[in-house]
Design a protein around this motif. Structure first.
Motif, PDB file in Angstrom:
ATOM      1  N   ALA A 216       0.856  -1.188   0.000  1.00 32.79           N
ATOM      2  CA  ALA A 216       0.000   0.000   0.000  1.00 32.79           C
ATOM      3  C   ALA A 216       0.889   1.234   0.000  1.00 32.79           C
ATOM      4  N   VAL A 217       0.343   2.329  -0.502  1.00 30.08           N
ATOM      5  CA  VAL A 217       1.036   3.617  -0.499  1.00 30.08           C
ATOM      6  C   VAL A 217       0.130   4.617   0.199  1.00 30.08           C
ATOM      7  N   TYR A 218       0.663   5.286   1.224  1.00 31.21           N
ATOM      8  CA  TYR A 218      -0.072   6.287   1.990  1.00 31.21           C
ATOM      9  C   TYR A 218       0.562   7.652   1.714  1.00 31.21           C
ATOM     10  N   ALA A 219      -0.194   8.520   1.070  1.00 33.38           N
ATOM     11  CA  ALA A 219       0.310   9.845   0.725  1.00 33.38           C
ATOM     12  C   ALA A 219      -0.373  10.891   1.597  1.00 33.38           C
ATOM     13  N   GLY A 220       0.399  11.552   2.442  1.00 31.05           N
ATOM     14  CA  GLY A 220      -0.115  12.603   3.299  1.00 31.05           C
ATOM     15  C   GLY A 220       0.488  13.946   2.936  1.00 31.05           C
ATOM     16  N   TYR A 221       0.128  14.976   3.682  1.00 34.09           N
ATOM     17  CA  TYR A 221       0.652  16.306   3.417  1.00 34.09           C
ATOM     18  C   TYR A 221       2.139  16.419   3.741  1.00 34.09           C
ATOM     19  N   ASP A 222       2.599  15.634   4.701  1.00 32.77           N
ATOM     20  CA  ASP A 222       3.978  15.788   5.157  1.00 32.77           C
ATOM     21  C   ASP A 222       4.906  14.666   4.720  1.00 32.77           C
ATOM     22  N   ARG A 223       4.362  13.520   4.372  1.00 32.94           N
ATOM     23  CA  ARG A 223       5.244  12.404   4.038  1.00 32.94           C
ATOM     24  C   ARG A 223       4.545  11.411   3.132  1.00 32.94           C
ATOM     25  N   LEU A 224       5.369  10.562   2.538  1.00 35.44           N
ATOM     26  CA  LEU A 224       4.912   9.443   1.720  1.00 35.44           C
ATOM     27  C   LEU A 224       5.345   8.164   2.418  1.00 35.44           C
ATOM     28  N   ARG A 225       4.376   7.317   2.755  1.00 36.65           N
ATOM     29  CA  ARG A 225       4.704   6.061   3.435  1.00 36.65           C
ATOM     30  C   ARG A 225       4.416   4.905   2.485  1.00 36.65           C
ATOM     31  N   ILE A 226       5.435   4.080   2.254  1.00 38.86           N
ATOM     32  CA  ILE A 226       5.355   2.975   1.300  1.00 38.86           C
ATOM     33  C   ILE A 226       5.420   1.666   2.078  1.00 38.86           C
ATOM     34  N   ARG A 227       4.393   0.861   1.947  1.00 37.55           N
ATOM     35  CA  ARG A 227       4.376  -0.457   2.589  1.00 37.55           C
ATOM     36  C   ARG A 227       4.565  -1.507   1.516  1.00 37.55           C
ATOM     37  N   ASN A 228       5.787  -1.989   1.402  1.00 35.64           N
ATOM     38  CA  ASN A 228       6.149  -3.016   0.443  1.00 35.64           C
ATOM     39  C   ASN A 228       6.107  -4.390   1.102  1.00 35.64           C
ATOM     40  N   PRO A 229       6.337  -5.475   0.356  1.00 36.61           N
ATOM     41  CA  PRO A 229       6.226  -6.813   0.960  1.00 36.61           C
ATOM     42  C   PRO A 229       7.057  -7.015   2.221  1.00 36.61           C
ATOM     43  N   PHE A 230       8.286  -6.533   2.248  1.00 33.27           N
ATOM     44  CA  PHE A 230       9.155  -6.810   3.391  1.00 33.27           C
ATOM     45  C   PHE A 230       9.669  -5.565   4.096  1.00 33.27           C
ATOM     46  N   ARG A 231       9.245  -4.380   3.646  1.00 31.46           N
ATOM     47  CA  ARG A 231       9.717  -3.154   4.277  1.00 31.46           C
ATOM     48  C   ARG A 231       8.621  -2.104   4.319  1.00 31.46           C
ATOM     49  N   VAL A 232       8.752  -1.189   5.284  1.00 30.06           N
ATOM     50  CA  VAL A 232       7.899  -0.005   5.360  1.00 30.06           C
ATOM     51  C   VAL A 232       8.817   1.205   5.330  1.00 30.06           C
ATOM     52  N   ILE A 233       8.661   2.056   4.327  1.00 30.75           N
ATOM     53  CA  ILE A 233       9.528   3.206   4.144  1.00 30.75           C
ATOM     54  C   ILE A 233       8.721   4.476   4.362  1.00 30.75           C
ATOM     55  N   ALA A 234       9.177   5.341   5.249  1.00 28.04           N
ATOM     56  CA  ALA A 234       8.544   6.635   5.495  1.00 28.04           C
ATOM     57  C   ALA A 234       9.441   7.722   4.916  1.00 28.04           C
ATOM     58  N   LEU A 235       8.916   8.452   3.944  1.00 20.79           N
ATOM     59  CA  LEU A 235       9.692   9.470   3.235  1.00 20.79           C
ATOM     60  C   LEU A 235       9.042  10.832   3.405  1.00 20.79           C
ATOM     61  N   PRO A 236       9.647  11.741   4.167  1.00 24.56           N
ATOM     62  CA  PRO A 236       9.151  13.118   4.151  1.00 24.56           C
ATOM     63  C   PRO A 236       9.253  13.686   2.738  1.00 24.56           C
ATOM     64  N   TRP A 237       8.289  14.518   2.350  1.00 21.35           N
ATOM     65  CA  TRP A 237       8.297  15.033   0.984  1.00 21.35           C
ATOM     66  C   TRP A 237       9.570  15.810   0.691  1.00 21.35           C
ATOM     67  N   GLY A 238      10.186  16.404   1.697  1.00 27.43           N
ATOM     68  CA  GLY A 238      11.420  17.132   1.476  1.00 27.43           C
ATOM     69  C   GLY A 238      12.581  16.244   1.089  1.00 27.43           C
ATOM     70  N   GLN A 239      12.483  14.941   1.362  1.00 25.82           N
ATOM     71  CA  GLN A 239      13.534  14.001   1.012  1.00 25.82           C
ATOM     72  C   GLN A 239      13.308  13.335  -0.343  1.00 25.82           C
ATOM     73  N   VAL A 240      12.162  13.596  -0.962  1.00 30.19           N
ATOM     74  CA  VAL A 240      11.836  12.981  -2.250  1.00 30.19           C
ATOM     75  C   VAL A 240      12.383  13.855  -3.370  1.00 30.19           C
ATOM     76  N   ALA A 241      13.224  13.274  -4.223  1.00 28.46           N
ATOM     77  CA  ALA A 241      13.768  14.007  -5.364  1.00 28.46           C
ATOM     78  C   ALA A 241      12.825  13.940  -6.559  1.00 28.46           C
ATOM     79  N   MET A 242      12.298  12.758  -6.850  1.00 30.50           N
ATOM     80  CA  MET A 242      11.386  12.619  -7.976  1.00 30.50           C
ATOM     81  C   MET A 242      10.641  11.295  -7.889  1.00 30.50           C
ATOM     82  N   LEU A 243       9.548  11.207  -8.630  1.00 28.57           N
ATOM     83  CA  LEU A 243       8.781   9.977  -8.777  1.00 28.57           C
ATOM     84  C   LEU A 243       8.889   9.559 -10.231  1.00 28.57           C
ATOM     85  N   LYS A 244       9.388   8.356 -10.463  1.00 30.81           N
ATOM     86  CA  LYS A 244       9.754   7.899 -11.802  1.00 30.81           C
ATOM     87  C   LYS A 244       8.863   6.736 -12.232  1.00 30.81           C
ATOM     88  N   SER A 245       8.445   6.778 -13.492  1.00 28.42           N
ATOM     89  CA  SER A 245       7.617   5.710 -14.057  1.00 28.42           C
ATOM     90  C   SER A 245       8.270   5.212 -15.331  1.00 28.42           C
TER      91      SER A 245
END
Length: 238
Positions: free
Chosen positions: A77-106
Protein backbone atom coordinates in the motif's frame (compact mmCIF):
# COMPACT_ATOMS: atom_id res chain seq x y z
CA UNK A 1 -22.66 45.10 31.19
CA UNK A 2 -19.47 43.10 30.86
CA UNK A 3 -16.30 45.14 30.43
CA UNK A 4 -14.03 44.41 27.43
CA UNK A 5 -11.23 43.31 29.78
CA UNK A 6 -13.36 40.53 31.28
CA UNK A 7 -14.33 39.00 27.94
CA UNK A 8 -12.40 35.83 27.07
CA UNK A 9 -10.77 35.76 23.62
CA UNK A 10 -12.55 33.73 20.98
CA UNK A 11 -10.86 30.38 20.34
CA UNK A 12 -8.89 30.23 17.13
CA UNK A 13 -10.10 27.57 14.71
CA UNK A 14 -7.62 24.78 14.38
CA UNK A 15 -6.48 23.63 10.94
CA UNK A 16 -8.33 20.43 9.99
CA UNK A 17 -6.14 17.38 9.72
CA UNK A 18 -6.07 15.75 6.31
CA UNK A 19 -6.27 11.99 6.05
CA UNK A 20 -3.72 10.15 3.96
CA UNK A 21 -4.64 9.07 0.47
CA UNK A 22 -4.34 5.29 0.29
CA UNK A 23 -3.43 3.53 -2.96
CA UNK A 24 -3.63 -0.24 -3.35
CA UNK A 25 -3.78 -2.69 -6.25
CA UNK A 26 -7.26 -4.17 -6.55
CA UNK A 27 -6.20 -6.99 -8.94
CA UNK A 28 -3.41 -7.98 -6.53
CA UNK A 29 -5.84 -8.09 -3.62
CA UNK A 30 -8.30 -10.21 -5.59
CA UNK A 31 -5.55 -12.59 -6.66
CA UNK A 32 -4.24 -12.81 -3.10
CA UNK A 33 -7.64 -13.70 -1.68
CA UNK A 34 -8.03 -16.42 -4.32
CA UNK A 35 -4.56 -17.87 -3.60
CA UNK A 36 -5.17 -17.86 0.15
CA UNK A 37 -8.50 -19.63 -0.33
CA UNK A 38 -6.86 -22.32 -2.47
CA UNK A 39 -4.00 -22.72 0.02
CA UNK A 40 -6.42 -23.07 2.94
CA UNK A 41 -8.57 -25.58 1.06
CA UNK A 42 -5.68 -27.82 0.01
CA UNK A 43 -3.75 -27.41 3.25
CA UNK A 44 -6.63 -28.17 5.60
CA UNK A 45 -7.64 -31.13 3.47
CA UNK A 46 -4.12 -32.52 3.80
CA UNK A 47 -4.07 -31.85 7.56
CA UNK A 48 -7.33 -33.69 8.27
CA UNK A 49 -7.10 -36.39 5.61
CA UNK A 50 -3.39 -37.04 5.26
CA UNK A 51 -1.39 -39.88 6.77
CA UNK A 52 2.02 -40.01 8.39
CA UNK A 53 3.98 -36.81 8.19
CA UNK A 54 1.70 -35.33 5.51
CA UNK A 55 -0.34 -33.22 7.98
CA UNK A 56 2.86 -31.75 9.49
CA UNK A 57 4.30 -31.02 6.07
CA UNK A 58 1.04 -29.34 5.06
CA UNK A 59 1.12 -27.15 8.17
CA UNK A 60 4.74 -26.18 7.52
CA UNK A 61 3.98 -25.29 3.90
CA UNK A 62 0.97 -23.23 4.95
CA UNK A 63 3.16 -21.39 7.47
CA UNK A 64 5.51 -20.58 4.60
CA UNK A 65 3.01 -19.80 1.84
CA UNK A 66 0.39 -17.73 3.69
CA UNK A 67 2.77 -14.95 4.85
CA UNK A 68 4.42 -14.76 1.42
CA UNK A 69 1.13 -14.55 -0.47
CA UNK A 70 -0.11 -11.92 2.00
CA UNK A 71 3.13 -9.94 1.68
CA UNK A 72 3.03 -9.72 -2.12
CA UNK A 73 -0.72 -9.25 -2.65
CA UNK A 74 -2.65 -7.92 0.36
CA UNK A 75 0.09 -6.02 2.20
CA UNK A 76 1.45 -3.49 -0.37
CA UNK A 77 0.00 0.00 0.00
CA UNK A 78 1.04 3.62 -0.50
CA UNK A 79 -0.07 6.29 1.99
CA UNK A 80 0.31 9.85 0.72
CA UNK A 81 -0.12 12.60 3.30
CA UNK A 82 0.65 16.31 3.42
CA UNK A 83 3.98 15.79 5.16
CA UNK A 84 5.24 12.40 4.04
CA UNK A 85 4.91 9.44 1.72
CA UNK A 86 4.70 6.06 3.43
CA UNK A 87 5.36 2.98 1.30
CA UNK A 88 4.38 -0.46 2.59
CA UNK A 89 6.15 -3.02 0.44
CA UNK A 90 6.23 -6.81 0.96
CA UNK A 91 9.15 -6.81 3.39
CA UNK A 92 9.72 -3.15 4.28
CA UNK A 93 7.90 -0.01 5.36
CA UNK A 94 9.53 3.21 4.14
CA UNK A 95 8.54 6.63 5.49
CA UNK A 96 9.69 9.47 3.23
CA UNK A 97 9.15 13.12 4.15
CA UNK A 98 8.30 15.03 0.98
CA UNK A 99 11.42 17.13 1.48
CA UNK A 100 13.53 14.00 1.01
CA UNK A 101 11.84 12.98 -2.25
CA UNK A 102 13.77 14.01 -5.36
CA UNK A 103 11.39 12.62 -7.98
CA UNK A 104 8.78 9.98 -8.78
CA UNK A 105 9.75 7.90 -11.80
CA UNK A 106 7.62 5.71 -14.06
CA UNK A 107 9.23 3.32 -16.53
CA UNK A 108 8.61 -0.42 -16.31
CA UNK A 109 7.93 0.07 -12.59
CA UNK A 110 6.88 3.02 -10.47
CA UNK A 111 9.64 4.24 -8.18
CA UNK A 112 10.39 7.06 -5.79
CA UNK A 113 13.94 8.42 -5.72
CA UNK A 114 15.28 10.21 -2.65
CA UNK A 115 17.63 13.18 -2.56
CA UNK A 116 20.48 10.76 -1.75
CA UNK A 117 19.73 8.71 -4.88
CA UNK A 118 18.13 5.70 -3.17
CA UNK A 119 15.28 4.08 -5.12
CA UNK A 120 12.20 2.48 -3.60
CA UNK A 121 9.69 0.61 -5.72
CA UNK A 122 5.97 1.23 -5.25
CA UNK A 123 4.62 -2.33 -5.13
CA UNK A 124 1.05 -1.11 -4.60
CA UNK A 125 1.15 0.95 -7.82
CA UNK A 126 2.36 -1.50 -10.48
CA UNK A 127 2.90 -0.41 -14.07
CA UNK A 128 0.53 -2.01 -16.57
CA UNK A 129 1.76 -1.72 -20.16
CA UNK A 130 -1.53 -3.18 -21.33
CA UNK A 131 -3.46 -0.43 -19.52
CA UNK A 132 -1.18 2.20 -21.04
CA UNK A 133 -1.80 0.88 -24.55
CA UNK A 134 -5.54 0.74 -23.88
CA UNK A 135 -5.52 4.35 -22.64
CA UNK A 136 -3.53 5.44 -25.71
CA UNK A 137 -6.02 3.76 -28.06
CA UNK A 138 -8.92 5.41 -26.23
CA UNK A 139 -7.20 8.79 -26.47
CA UNK A 140 -6.76 8.36 -30.23
CA UNK A 141 -10.43 7.38 -30.66
CA UNK A 142 -11.67 10.37 -28.65
CA UNK A 143 -9.41 12.75 -30.58
CA UNK A 144 -10.62 11.34 -33.92
CA UNK A 145 -14.29 11.55 -32.82
CA UNK A 146 -13.82 15.16 -31.69
CA UNK A 147 -12.23 16.14 -35.01
CA UNK A 148 -14.99 14.48 -37.01
CA UNK A 149 -17.65 16.21 -34.89
CA UNK A 150 -15.97 19.58 -35.32
CA UNK A 151 -15.77 19.00 -39.08
CA UNK A 152 -19.49 18.21 -39.30
CA UNK A 153 -20.35 21.27 -37.21
CA UNK A 154 -18.13 23.49 -39.38
CA UNK A 155 -19.87 22.22 -42.52
CA UNK A 156 -23.33 22.94 -41.13
CA UNK A 157 -22.18 26.37 -39.95
CA UNK A 158 -20.90 27.32 -43.43
CA UNK A 159 -24.24 26.40 -45.01
CA UNK A 160 -26.20 28.51 -42.51
CA UNK A 161 -23.98 31.60 -42.77
CA UNK A 162 -21.32 33.21 -40.67
CA UNK A 163 -23.63 34.15 -37.79
CA UNK A 164 -25.14 30.69 -37.47
CA UNK A 165 -21.69 29.16 -37.82
CA UNK A 166 -20.38 31.11 -34.86
CA UNK A 167 -23.27 30.00 -32.71
CA UNK A 168 -22.81 26.37 -33.70
CA UNK A 169 -19.12 26.54 -32.89
CA UNK A 170 -19.81 27.86 -29.40
CA UNK A 171 -22.35 25.15 -28.78
CA UNK A 172 -19.91 22.47 -29.90
CA UNK A 173 -17.25 23.61 -27.45
CA UNK A 174 -19.67 23.47 -24.56
CA UNK A 175 -21.19 20.14 -25.50
CA UNK A 176 -19.85 17.26 -23.37
CA UNK A 177 -17.99 14.57 -25.28
CA UNK A 178 -16.57 16.82 -28.03
CA UNK A 179 -13.68 18.31 -26.07
CA UNK A 180 -11.74 16.10 -23.68
CA UNK A 181 -10.94 17.36 -20.19
CA UNK A 182 -7.40 16.08 -20.61
CA UNK A 183 -5.33 13.20 -21.93
CA UNK A 184 -6.60 9.72 -21.21
CA UNK A 185 -4.26 8.07 -18.71
CA UNK A 186 -3.92 4.58 -17.26
CA UNK A 187 -5.04 4.24 -13.64
CA UNK A 188 -1.54 3.83 -12.19
CA UNK A 189 -0.26 6.74 -14.31
CA UNK A 190 -3.02 8.95 -12.89
CA UNK A 191 -1.98 7.91 -9.39
CA UNK A 192 1.62 8.86 -10.14
CA UNK A 193 0.42 12.23 -11.46
CA UNK A 194 -1.39 12.82 -8.15
CA UNK A 195 1.71 11.90 -6.17
CA UNK A 196 3.87 14.20 -8.29
CA UNK A 197 1.43 17.05 -7.73
CA UNK A 198 1.45 16.49 -3.98
CA UNK A 199 5.25 16.29 -3.98
CA UNK A 200 5.55 19.54 -5.92
CA UNK A 201 3.17 21.32 -3.56
CA UNK A 202 4.70 20.04 -0.29
CA UNK A 203 8.40 19.54 -1.10
CA UNK A 204 9.51 22.80 0.54
CA UNK A 205 6.98 22.82 3.41
CA UNK A 206 8.62 23.13 6.88
CA UNK A 207 6.55 20.24 8.25
CA UNK A 208 7.54 17.97 5.34
CA UNK A 209 11.22 17.79 6.29
CA UNK A 210 13.02 15.06 8.20
CA UNK A 211 14.88 11.82 7.77
CA UNK A 212 13.97 8.71 5.79
CA UNK A 213 13.06 5.73 7.97
CA UNK A 214 13.00 2.10 6.88
CA UNK A 215 11.52 -0.73 8.96
CA UNK A 216 11.75 -4.41 8.05
CA UNK A 217 8.51 -6.42 8.20
CA UNK A 218 9.55 -9.05 10.72
CA UNK A 219 5.88 -9.99 11.17
CA UNK A 220 6.07 -11.41 7.64
CA UNK A 221 9.67 -12.62 7.54
CA UNK A 222 9.46 -14.45 10.88
CA UNK A 223 6.57 -16.85 10.09
CA UNK A 224 7.78 -17.37 6.52
CA UNK A 225 11.28 -18.21 7.73
CA UNK A 226 9.91 -20.61 10.35
CA UNK A 227 7.74 -22.30 7.73
CA UNK A 228 10.69 -22.67 5.35
CA UNK A 229 12.88 -24.14 8.11
CA UNK A 230 10.22 -26.63 9.22
CA UNK A 231 9.55 -27.69 5.64
CA UNK A 232 13.25 -28.27 5.03
CA UNK A 233 13.59 -30.31 8.25
CA UNK A 234 10.57 -32.47 7.42
CA UNK A 235 11.82 -33.12 3.91
CA UNK A 236 15.32 -34.07 5.17
CA UNK A 237 14.00 -36.26 7.98
CA UNK A 238 11.30 -37.88 5.90
Amino acid sequence: MTSPESQSPAPQPSEPESKDRVYRSVPAIAGGVLLLAITAWLGLDAVFSGDGRTPWLALALMLLIVPLVTAFTLRPAVYAGYDRLRIRNPFRVIALPWGQVAMLKSTYSNEVITESGTKYQLWAVPVSLRARKKAARREMRETADARRAMGRDDGRGSARGMGAGAGAGAGTRGRPGHVSDGPVRAETDRIMDELRGLHEARHAAPTAQGEVSVRWAYEVMGPAGAGALLTLILLLVG
